[in-house]
Enzyme design. Structure first.
Site, PDB file in Angstrom:
ATOM      1  N   ASP A 267       0.851  -1.179   0.000  1.00  8.79           N
ATOM      2  CA  ASP A 267       0.000   0.000   0.000  1.00  8.79           C
ATOM      3  C   ASP A 267       0.899   1.245   0.000  1.00  8.79           C
ATOM      4  O   ASP A 267       2.071   1.168   0.398  1.00  8.79           O
ATOM      5  CB  ASP A 267      -0.898  -0.019   1.232  1.00  8.79           C
ATOM      6  CG  ASP A 267      -1.775   1.208   1.325  1.00  8.79           C
ATOM      7  OD1 ASP A 267      -2.530   1.480   0.370  1.00  8.79           O
ATOM      8  OD2 ASP A 267      -1.689   1.914   2.354  1.00  8.79           O
TER       9      ASP A 267
ATOM     10  N   ASP B 279      -0.350   5.202   0.607  1.00 14.84           N
ATOM     11  CA  ASP B 279      -0.720   6.205   1.606  1.00 14.84           C
ATOM     12  C   ASP B 279      -0.797   5.590   2.996  1.00 14.84           C
ATOM     13  O   ASP B 279      -1.595   4.695   3.248  1.00 14.84           O
ATOM     14  CB  ASP B 279      -2.071   6.841   1.260  1.00 14.84           C
ATOM     15  CG  ASP B 279      -2.035   7.620  -0.047  1.00 14.84           C
ATOM     16  OD1 ASP B 279      -1.172   8.491  -0.171  1.00 14.84           O
ATOM     17  OD2 ASP B 279      -2.868   7.349  -0.928  1.00 14.84           O
TER      18      ASP B 279
ATOM     19  N   ASP C 169      -1.682  -0.426   5.992  1.00 15.68           N
ATOM     20  CA  ASP C 169      -1.966   0.219   7.276  1.00 15.68           C
ATOM     21  C   ASP C 169      -3.445   0.240   7.627  1.00 15.68           C
ATOM     22  O   ASP C 169      -3.811   0.728   8.691  1.00 15.68           O
ATOM     23  CB  ASP C 169      -1.453   1.668   7.247  1.00 15.68           C
ATOM     24  CG  ASP C 169      -2.267   2.535   6.301  1.00 15.68           C
ATOM     25  OD1 ASP C 169      -2.229   2.275   5.072  1.00 15.68           O
ATOM     26  OD2 ASP C 169      -2.963   3.457   6.765  1.00 15.68           O
TER      27      ASP C 169
END
Length: 332
Positions: free
Chosen positions: A16, A18, A214
């Site tokens: 991922d 961001d 996240d």
């Protein structure tokens, strides 16, 4: 015999962006070094992002500016996945109403579809991706098309977008508004749905990829849906409390503070009983004693509580060291 690190078990990383690799215009501390070390050891690298606002080339350029080695081929975006979903379901040349940036328009047109930003009865589909310029008029045109029977594809449903300023409204917030206005559910192309993840796996030619992210509701659920292992890093959206109370489909196999967790022994990041912490389960309460790394405590709490069934829980410290560790985790 030296215990192998986490990376050794996988042939590719589905990363991922961001909140995992960077936050806005800043690289997450340690991310550049961890990804370089992974690449040097032969791991396939794929930057898998739900953010549909930029072209893959722009994403790669931004990554390189931050110190990452990234090629266009290593970037998989939800705009690419959404365009592929549209191309599979529509005739060539079909008219698609765009809510999003020019990057999304380019991906749609590259697959032989025609774009517009204004409703007409000929609109066959609506595709919605993040853009900071999306406003009421854009949503109104889309609502008319969807109510007229157009296929609706959302690039992603992330409610928030991590930035260096904090969490800002993401594409999912706009999707929620349009859902409320139409009573229709979109087809989702990005995480946690499979199209984007499958695209990244094919691109990397991976057989044993590891998902790294996240967010529980996109990265970890996306890994669950794709039947892949996942490493959750606490550099973005997910909090220790949310991880502890996560339902089964949102539970990662591994947990680390950041991407440096890729390069430590598996036992130091796997969610399992911890030697330095004792966790006792009594109905809906966990009591902790011991000392050591607070993140190791979190792994131990998760292992004990998930085995007991999971859900909302009260956590109590049995001594000063555990009280300090729970305070650092903001649990209890």
């Amino acid at each position: 015999m030296t215990e192998p690190d986490l990376l050794a078990a996988y042939d590719a990383l589905l990363l991922d962006l961001d909140g995992t690799v960077y936050r806005g215009g800043e690289a997450v501390p340690g991310a550049v070094e961890a990804i370089k070390a992974s690449r040097d050891r032969g791991a396939g690298i794929r930057y898998v992002t739900n953010n549909a606002s930029r072209k893959p080339g722009s994403v790669a350029e931004h990554l390189n500016e931050l110190g990452f080695q990234a090629s266009v081929e290593e970037v998989s975006t939800s705009s690419q996945a959404a365009a592929a979903v549209l191309a599979e379901r529509l005739d060539r040349g079909a008219l698609v109403l765009i809510i999003g940036t020019p990057a999304l328009t380019d991906e749609v047109e590259a697959l032989g579809l025609t774009s517009t930003r204004v409703f007409s009865p000929e609109v066959a589909a609506v595709v919605q991706g993040h853009s900071p310029d999306t406003g009421w008029r854009d949503l109104a045109e889309a609502a008319l098309a969807i109510r007229n029977g157009a296929l609706w594809v959302a690039c992603n449903v992330d409610a928030t977008l991590p930035t260096e300023r904090g969490l800002l409204p993401g594409n999912g917030s706009m999707v929620t508004a349009l859902r409320a206005a139409t009573d229709v559910e979109p087809v989702v192309a990005g995480k946690p749905a499979r199209p984007l993840m499958d695209q990244a796996i094919r691109s990397a030619g991976a057989r044993r990829p590891l998902v790294v992210g996240d967010r529980l509701d996109t990265d970890i659920l996306g890994a669950t849906n794709a039947e892949l292992d996942a490493l959750l890093v606490l550099t973005g959206v997910a909090t220790p409390g949310q991880v502890l109370e996560a339902p089964a489909e949102l539970r990662p196999r591994f947990l680390a503070a950041d991407l440096s967790g890729l390069l430590v022994p598996v036992s130091e990041v796997e969610i399992a009983k911890q030697p330095d912490w004792d966790v006792q389960v009594d109905d809906d309460t966990l009591t902790v004693t011991g000392s050591g790394d607070p993140l190791a405590l979190l792994r131990g709490l998760c292992a004990a509580w998930w085995q007991a069934g999971g859900g909302p829980v009260t956590v109590r410290a049995g001594d000063d060291a555990s009280m300090a560790a729970l305070a650092e985790l903001n649990i209890g």
